[in-house]
Enzyme design. Sequence first.
Site, PDB file in Angstrom:
ATOM      1  N   HIS B 138      28.571  32.355  17.041  1.00  8.84           N
ATOM      2  CA  HIS B 138      27.940  31.823  17.962  1.00  8.84           C
ATOM      3  C   HIS B 138      26.071  32.246  17.647  1.00  8.84           C
ATOM      4  CE1 HIS B 138      26.040  31.959  22.132  1.00  8.84           C
ATOM      5  NE2 HIS B 138      27.068  31.031  22.445  1.00  8.84           N
ATOM      6  N   ASP B 215      31.155  40.798  17.861  1.00  5.03           N
ATOM      7  CA  ASP B 215      30.990  39.998  18.866  1.00  5.03           C
ATOM      8  C   ASP B 215      32.232  39.736  19.797  1.00  5.03           C
ATOM      9  OD1 ASP B 215      30.427  38.051  20.751  1.00  5.03           O
ATOM     10  OD2 ASP B 215      29.536  36.704  19.349  1.00  5.03           O
ATOM     11  N   GLN B 218      34.247  36.750  23.540  1.00  2.57           N
ATOM     12  CA  GLN B 218      35.426  35.923  23.782  1.00  2.57           C
ATOM     13  C   GLN B 218      36.790  36.639  23.747  1.00  2.57           C
ATOM     14  OE1 GLN B 218      35.361  32.858  25.078  1.00  2.57           O
ATOM     15  NE2 GLN B 218      33.156  32.327  24.557  1.00  2.57           N
ATOM     16  N   LYS B 241      32.048  36.264  31.580  1.00  5.25           N
ATOM     17  CA  LYS B 241      33.171  35.497  30.864  1.00  5.25           C
ATOM     18  C   LYS B 241      34.381  36.401  31.478  1.00  5.25           C
ATOM     19  CE  LYS B 241      30.577  34.146  26.923  1.00  5.25           C
ATOM     20  NZ  LYS B 241      30.113  32.654  27.167  1.00  5.25           N
ATOM     21  N   CYS B 381      26.735  26.187  20.810  1.00  7.10           N
ATOM     22  CA  CYS B 381      25.867  27.200  20.194  1.00  7.10           C
ATOM     23  C   CYS B 381      26.340  27.718  18.871  1.00  7.10           C
ATOM     24  CB  CYS B 381      25.650  28.435  21.096  1.00  7.10           C
ATOM     25  SG  CYS B 381      24.803  27.896  22.764  1.00  7.10           S
TER      26      CYS B 381
END
Lengths: 159, 424
Positions: B138, B215, B218, B241, B381
């Site tokens: 991302h 990261d 998600q 999220k 993105c």
Amino acid sequence: MNSSLDEMYRDIILEHYRYPRGKKPIDKVDVSTAGKNPSCGDEIDVELQVENDIIKNIHVDCKGCAISVASASMLAELVKDKPLDEVIENAEIVRKMLKGEEENLPEEFGDIVTLKGVRKFPVRIKCALLAWLTLLEGIKNFQNGDGRRNQIVSTEEQE
Amino acid sequence: MTSDLKSEIMTDSKKLSFDSSKIQDDFPILETKINGHRLVYLDNAASSQKPEAVINALDNFYKTTNSNIHRGLHTLAEKATNAYEHCREHVAKFIGGVSCEEIIFTSGTTESTNLVANSWGNENIGEGDEILITEMEHHANLVPWVLLAQKKNALLRQIPITTDGTLDLTDINKLINEKTKLLAVTHMSNVLGTINPIKELIELAHKNGALTLIDGAQAVPHMPVDVKDLNADFYCFSSHKMLGPTGVGVLYGKKEILEKMPPYILGGEMIREVSFEKVTFNDLPHKFEAGTPNIADVVAFDTALTYLENIGMENIRNHEIEISKYAIEKLTEIEGITIQGPLDETIRGAAISFTDRDVHPHDISTFLDSRGIAIRAGHHCAQPLMKVLKTVATARASFYIYNDRADVDYLAETVKEMRRYFRG
Ligand SMILES: Cc1ncc(COP(=O)(O)O)c(C=O)c1O
């Protein structure tokens, strides 16, 4: 049925999308420009054959959403056999219509008025504008004696 | 009983209690009608919806607790400080039982990666050093490294992906080498859904003396994550999220690394002592939380964590495996539709990108919206990834705890209707 959806994707627009005009390559190319919509990835190539400042032939190749393809097809239909200066004026009228600054189009614009439906979907106005802005850039380059310039027009900078 | 077996049995019995339709009742927004249709919200990878409990927590904070933190000596200031710090303890526990000093609140994953790039990166990356990322990052875990590499004359390298959307680790032993100073990788791709083998990658990076940043934007919302077990040096994620409010993110960092890093935003709250000549920085984690933080949203994030724990992260993961399997099955049945990403539901999450041979993703999304289905269309993105996939955009349906098989059925039927609509 959903009315604003069907207002944007009018039957005429879907018909242009399925069977776009101006797809046939042309032999003699005097103007060649490419345009893109970076945020959605639509891409277009516009080629013109110009004689005595009249568009004799046009070839458009648009890869993108239904709106950008239909708009490019309608453009191909409108500008053939027209003088460049008139085409510039036509493109300005279309731009104004898409931005809501112009309501009624002259008769000769035919199907183009159906693109009005995109106004309800602001992010899609760019899609409808892509072909027109690319054509304008091509004509401008041509009039500056630089019709084959390989610079890509981006709708983002026009906003 | 081995612990593996035990967790399997526990999961199995718990699985029976996972009932998306009950969960739906907790989310007021799901009663909204969109263009005359029931809202089917499939844009969870962009942001999840919020349960009533979280909305109430936010409301309640402003009605009963609101005050600035760490500075007042009055009752409310103490109450607000306690509520804020309670969330920090909760986060520390939620990601595997780390120390509170290692949890820094930011505004989101993006600020977390930027903090590391600007603070640690600025001090530790030099000319000729290498930063290794992947082709599926991302922009939040890409742009800071592109700029840092430019500024420092360092080299940014990428682990490529295979045609099935997983990392291509063929040359990994060359890509990670003694020049690598940082490996920054997404735990789960927001476009392809791929879950990366980060534990192995982290181990390999450490063997080569590199630090690692994961990261987890998600991943943390969708599966159990234990940053200690992973041995990640930095781990980033966002509250919005995972049922929490927007404007809250987390940076986990190992204490010994954070201690050596300079603060990157300067102001109140992050100093111990200040004169016109000299500043002494505050202790961890406050050193990195200058100014008044997003107190109310952090407090409500605490409630989101409790909500997730009550369902159980293992159960959520299993639910999403099941729903991914079903969605992939249903979508691949449709003529002209291609899934972008792994087809094996056990190595992926429930963010499912697809393309249509004939219809542009934006047209797909507009059509589905007219039928009440919210999906995302675009480059997500991840423009470099789009190039690798040789596409400009995808349509992405991403599922969460309140989505069920009926949502998948409705999606598949509507995609078929959409194809008839555009193809005539
Ligand atoms: C994989 C990944 N990383 C980072 C981000 C950025 O998160 P945020 O916008 O909350 O900072 C996102 C979400 O858009 C994401 O999906």
